[in-house]
Design a protein around this motif. Structure first.
Motif, PDB file in Angstrom:
ATOM      1  N   VAL A 128       0.829  -1.204   0.000  1.00 53.37           N
ATOM      2  CA  VAL A 128       0.000   0.000   0.000  1.00 53.37           C
ATOM      3  C   VAL A 128       0.863   1.254   0.000  1.00 53.37           C
ATOM      4  O   VAL A 128       0.584   2.214  -0.732  1.00 53.37           O
ATOM      5  CB  VAL A 128      -0.958  -0.007   1.209  1.00 53.37           C
ATOM      6  N   SER A 129       1.917   1.277   0.801  1.00 57.41           N
ATOM      7  CA  SER A 129       2.753   2.478   0.866  1.00 57.41           C
ATOM      8  C   SER A 129       3.411   2.765  -0.481  1.00 57.41           C
ATOM      9  O   SER A 129       3.486   3.915  -0.918  1.00 57.41           O
ATOM     10  CB  SER A 129       3.802   2.343   1.972  1.00 57.41           C
ATOM     11  N   ARG A 130       3.857   1.740  -1.167  1.00 63.91           N
ATOM     12  CA  ARG A 130       4.477   1.952  -2.481  1.00 63.91           C
ATOM     13  C   ARG A 130       3.435   2.358  -3.519  1.00 63.91           C
ATOM     14  O   ARG A 130       3.706   3.167  -4.407  1.00 63.91           O
ATOM     15  CB  ARG A 130       5.229   0.697  -2.932  1.00 63.91           C
ATOM     16  N   TYR A 131       2.237   1.805  -3.397  1.00 63.33           N
ATOM     17  CA  TYR A 131       1.166   2.190  -4.324  1.00 63.33           C
ATOM     18  C   TYR A 131       0.834   3.673  -4.161  1.00 63.33           C
ATOM     19  O   TYR A 131       0.709   4.409  -5.144  1.00 63.33           O
ATOM     20  CB  TYR A 131      -0.070   1.332  -4.061  1.00 63.33           C
ATOM     21  N   LEU A 132       0.705   4.111  -2.911  1.00 62.03           N
ATOM     22  CA  LEU A 132       0.398   5.518  -2.671  1.00 62.03           C
ATOM     23  C   LEU A 132       1.541   6.410  -3.137  1.00 62.03           C
ATOM     24  O   LEU A 132       1.318   7.485  -3.709  1.00 62.03           O
ATOM     25  CB  LEU A 132       0.117   5.748  -1.191  1.00 62.03           C
ATOM     26  N   TYR A 133       2.771   5.977  -2.895  1.00 62.88           N
ATOM     27  CA  TYR A 133       3.923   6.785  -3.293  1.00 62.88           C
ATOM     28  C   TYR A 133       3.967   6.986  -4.810  1.00 62.88           C
ATOM     29  O   TYR A 133       4.262   8.083  -5.292  1.00 62.88           O
ATOM     30  CB  TYR A 133       5.206   6.117  -2.814  1.00 62.88           C
ATOM     31  N   HIS A 134       3.645   5.930  -5.549  1.00 62.81           N
ATOM     32  CA  HIS A 134       3.757   6.005  -7.013  1.00 62.81           C
ATOM     33  C   HIS A 134       2.476   6.475  -7.695  1.00 62.81           C
ATOM     34  O   HIS A 134       2.540   7.077  -8.778  1.00 62.81           O
ATOM     35  CB  HIS A 134       4.153   4.638  -7.568  1.00 62.81           C
ATOM     36  N   HIS A 135       1.307   6.217  -7.100  1.00 66.80           N
ATOM     37  CA  HIS A 135       0.064   6.408  -7.853  1.00 66.80           C
ATOM     38  C   HIS A 135      -0.936   7.372  -7.226  1.00 66.80           C
ATOM     39  O   HIS A 135      -1.941   7.701  -7.870  1.00 66.80           O
ATOM     40  CB  HIS A 135      -0.623   5.058  -8.054  1.00 66.80           C
ATOM     41  N   ALA A 136      -0.722   7.821  -5.992  1.00 64.76           N
ATOM     42  CA  ALA A 136      -1.696   8.728  -5.384  1.00 64.76           C
ATOM     43  C   ALA A 136      -1.771  10.030  -6.169  1.00 64.76           C
ATOM     44  O   ALA A 136      -0.746  10.634  -6.515  1.00 64.76           O
ATOM     45  CB  ALA A 136      -1.318   9.017  -3.930  1.00 64.76           C
ATOM     46  N   THR A 137      -3.002  10.463  -6.456  1.00 70.56           N
ATOM     47  CA  THR A 137      -3.231  11.706  -7.196  1.00 70.56           C
ATOM     48  C   THR A 137      -4.423  12.439  -6.588  1.00 70.56           C
ATOM     49  O   THR A 137      -5.308  11.810  -5.981  1.00 70.56           O
ATOM     50  CB  THR A 137      -3.528  11.431  -8.677  1.00 70.56           C
ATOM     51  N   PRO A 138      -4.471  13.767  -6.731  1.00 66.65           N
ATOM     52  CA  PRO A 138      -5.658  14.495  -6.275  1.00 66.65           C
ATOM     53  C   PRO A 138      -6.913  13.967  -6.954  1.00 66.65           C
ATOM     54  O   PRO A 138      -6.909  13.669  -8.154  1.00 66.65           O
ATOM     55  CB  PRO A 138      -5.347  15.939  -6.688  1.00 66.65           C
ATOM     56  N   GLY A 139      -7.971  13.842  -6.172  1.00 69.90           N
ATOM     57  CA  GLY A 139      -9.225  13.314  -6.695  1.00 69.90           C
ATOM     58  C   GLY A 139      -9.436  11.851  -6.370  1.00 69.90           C
ATOM     59  O   GLY A 139     -10.569  11.356  -6.437  1.00 69.90           O
ATOM     60  N   MET A 140      -8.376  11.123  -6.005  1.00 66.50           N
ATOM     61  CA  MET A 140      -8.516   9.715  -5.631  1.00 66.50           C
ATOM     62  C   MET A 140      -9.290   9.614  -4.320  1.00 66.50           C
ATOM     63  O   MET A 140      -9.086  10.391  -3.400  1.00 66.50           O
ATOM     64  CB  MET A 140      -7.132   9.076  -5.482  1.00 66.50           C
ATOM     65  N   VAL A 141     -10.203   8.654  -4.245  1.00 63.35           N
ATOM     66  CA  VAL A 141     -11.018   8.448  -3.048  1.00 63.35           C
ATOM     67  C   VAL A 141     -10.572   7.159  -2.364  1.00 63.35           C
ATOM     68  O   VAL A 141     -10.394   6.121  -3.016  1.00 63.35           O
ATOM     69  CB  VAL A 141     -12.514   8.381  -3.393  1.00 63.35           C
ATOM     70  N   VAL A 142     -10.375   7.226  -1.066  1.00 63.64           N
ATOM     71  CA  VAL A 142      -9.926   6.078  -0.285  1.00 63.64           C
ATOM     72  C   VAL A 142     -10.917   5.816   0.840  1.00 63.64           C
ATOM     73  O   VAL A 142     -11.645   6.712   1.274  1.00 63.64           O
ATOM     74  CB  VAL A 142      -8.523   6.321   0.301  1.00 63.64           C
ATOM     75  N   ASP A 143     -10.939   4.565   1.306  1.00 64.25           N
ATOM     76  CA  ASP A 143     -11.734   4.234   2.480  1.00 64.25           C
ATOM     77  C   ASP A 143     -10.999   4.702   3.734  1.00 64.25           C
ATOM     78  O   ASP A 143      -9.758   4.779   3.761  1.00 64.25           O
ATOM     79  CB  ASP A 143     -11.965   2.730   2.566  1.00 64.25           C
ATOM     80  N   LEU A 144     -11.754   4.995   4.762  1.00 66.79           N
ATOM     81  CA  LEU A 144     -11.182   5.529   5.993  1.00 66.79           C
ATOM     82  C   LEU A 144     -11.936   4.958   7.183  1.00 66.79           C
ATOM     83  O   LEU A 144     -13.142   4.664   7.092  1.00 66.79           O
ATOM     84  CB  LEU A 144     -11.289   7.059   5.980  1.00 66.79           C
ATOM     85  N   ALA A 145     -11.232   4.773   8.275  1.00 65.59           N
ATOM     86  CA  ALA A 145     -11.864   4.363   9.532  1.00 65.59           C
ATOM     87  C   ALA A 145     -11.628   5.454  10.566  1.00 65.59           C
ATOM     88  O   ALA A 145     -10.653   6.200  10.471  1.00 65.59           O
ATOM     89  CB  ALA A 145     -11.282   3.042  10.015  1.00 65.59           C
ATOM     90  N   PRO A 146     -12.503   5.580  11.557  1.00 70.28           N
ATOM     91  CA  PRO A 146     -12.306   6.614  12.592  1.00 70.28           C
ATOM     92  C   PRO A 146     -10.962   6.463  13.281  1.00 70.28           C
ATOM     93  O   PRO A 146     -10.409   5.370  13.382  1.00 70.28           O
ATOM     94  CB  PRO A 146     -13.466   6.356  13.562  1.00 70.28           C
ATOM     95  N   ALA A 147     -10.433   7.563  13.750  1.00 67.33           N
ATOM     96  CA  ALA A 147      -9.159   7.542  14.472  1.00 67.33           C
ATOM     97  C   ALA A 147      -9.272   6.660  15.714  1.00 67.33           C
ATOM     98  O   ALA A 147     -10.317   6.608  16.373  1.00 67.33           O
ATOM     99  CB  ALA A 147      -8.751   8.958  14.864  1.00 67.33           C
ATOM    100  N   ALA A 148      -8.183   5.958  16.014  1.00 70.67           N
ATOM    101  CA  ALA A 148      -8.184   5.047  17.156  1.00 70.67           C
ATOM    102  C   ALA A 148      -6.789   4.995  17.747  1.00 70.67           C
ATOM    103  O   ALA A 148      -5.828   5.525  17.188  1.00 70.67           O
ATOM    104  CB  ALA A 148      -8.647   3.652  16.727  1.00 70.67           C
TER     105      ALA A 148
END
Length: 373
Positions: free
Chosen positions: A107-127
């Motif tokens: 996941v970290s490498r995917y985000l580093y190489h492919h994350a772009t503005p407009g991409m939507v990701v799932d999120l969980a509440p802070a814990a």
């Protein structure tokens, strides 16, 4: 309103209502928490900083906590835990994550190489229980190494936004100045807050020559020779002579964690040291434990016990149980152990009570075990 939503959910079965709403707009959800990436910065080699705008379900975070981020890679959703680096005072509809691309981090490498503005990701509440207490301690010592900078940076930014009047020291270890994220901001924070001290230590590479720029600024404290700045009691005395009266927050690689713990245990200050780990430090194992078979009764699969964690053995058997952090923090991989004995790889403790919920990522089977996945 909640009752109406439940009725609509029933009418849209077998899929929840949010599955249909996301076809209109990915961030248009009633219950699912998601976030849109609004900005991407790759100013530090090997790391990416993401600004995210979460949906209305977001309730903010406490400085030091983590969130679970879910991304779809080749049609499969993968979830990992990351600590927001922004101040909790600015965590309304805003999250900032700094992610280091680890060599084997899918996941970290995917985000580093492919994350772009407009991409939507799932999120969980802070814990998480690793966070600043309220009220704030008069003296705060923050220690981090490598990617462990993220939760303590959130703490530092929060204390700065609150104009904390007590003494604050931030001690960070990195290979070189170039890989320290938000380094310019660290200097700026120390300039604005006379009670803050930023101490950067570079463990593997020589620091850049400062002859052209003159003497080091008084608010920074950086090693000038590679490999000399190891943690120890003398280091603590140099940067925070009052550390015995402070609350200390630590996050970093296992060697640094062990060195800090050793000093605090020797000084009988265990109760003043608060830690968060990004990697699992396994307790010593006994090869005799790798016997018997593991039965994944929910899937009708049985495999020979290899001694690895239940999560790893399930994946080797072709199963895909949910997981997040893989280090016993987020509880995403919790499942019921119907029978058998398991060993907690972090503590070495054994548990054989039947029908108990356990975390697959930090428990290994000892002999025959039946798990409901």
């Amino acid at each position: 309103m909640v009752g109406l939503i439940d009725v609509v959910q029933t009418l849209t079965a077998p899929h929840p209502l949010d599955r249909y709403l996301e076809l209109v707009r990915p961030t248009f959800t009633l219950r699912d928490l998601r976030a849109e990436i609004t900005a991407v910065h790759r100013s530090v080699p090997g790391s990416v900083t993401l600004a995210l705008r979460p949906t209305r379900q977001w309730r903010g975070h406490l400085a030091g906590q983590f969130v679970q981020l879910g991304v779809v890679i080749n049609g499969v959703k993968h979830t990992r835990c990351y600590s927001p680096v922004n101040s909790q005072a600015r965590s309304g509809r805003h999250i900032e994550l700094t992610v280091k691309a680890h060599p084997n981090g899918l996941v970290s490498r995917y985000l580093y190489h492919h994350a772009t503005p407009g991409m939507v990701v799932d999120l969980a509440p802070a814990a998480g229980v690793f966070h600043l207490p309220d009220p704030r301690p008069d003296r705060v010592l923050l220690i981090s190494g490598g990617s462990g900078i993220t939760p303590v940076l959130s703490m530092l930014r929060t204390l700065a936004d609150e104009n904390h009047a007590g003494e604050v020291v931030f001690l960070h270890y990195a290979r070189s100045p170039q890989v320290v994220p938000h380094r310019g901001e660290l200097d700026a924070l120390a300039r604005r807050h006379a009670n803050f001290r930023i101490a950067l230590r570079y463990t593997q590479h020589a620091v850049e020559q400062r002859a052209a720029s003159g003497p080091a600024a008084p608010w920074t404290c950086a090693a000038t020779v590679a490999g000399v700045s190891r943690f120890g009691y003398d280091e603590l005395q140099r940067v925070a002579p009052w550390f015995a009266d402070a609350q200390t927050y630590l996050c970093g690689p296992p060697p640094l964690m062990a060195e800090v713990r050793a000093v605090y245990e020797a000084e009988q200050l265990d109760d003043r040291l608060h830690t968060e780990e990004f990697t699992v430090t396994a307790a010593p194992t006994d090869s005799a434990d790798a016997e018997g078979a593991v039965t994944f009764s929910g899937s009708g699969v049985t495999a020979e016990n290899t001694g690895a964690t239940l999560l790893e053995q399930a994946e080797s058997a072709g199963l895909t149980p949910a997981y997040g952090c893989r280090m016993g923090i987020c509880l995403s991989c919790t499942a019921v152990r119907h029978s058998g004995c398991t060993r907690n790889i972090r503590t070495g403790g054994l548990d054989s009570d039947p029908d108990q919920s356990i975390q697959l990522c930090i428990n290994a089977p000892v002999g025959d075990v039946d798990v409901a996945i």
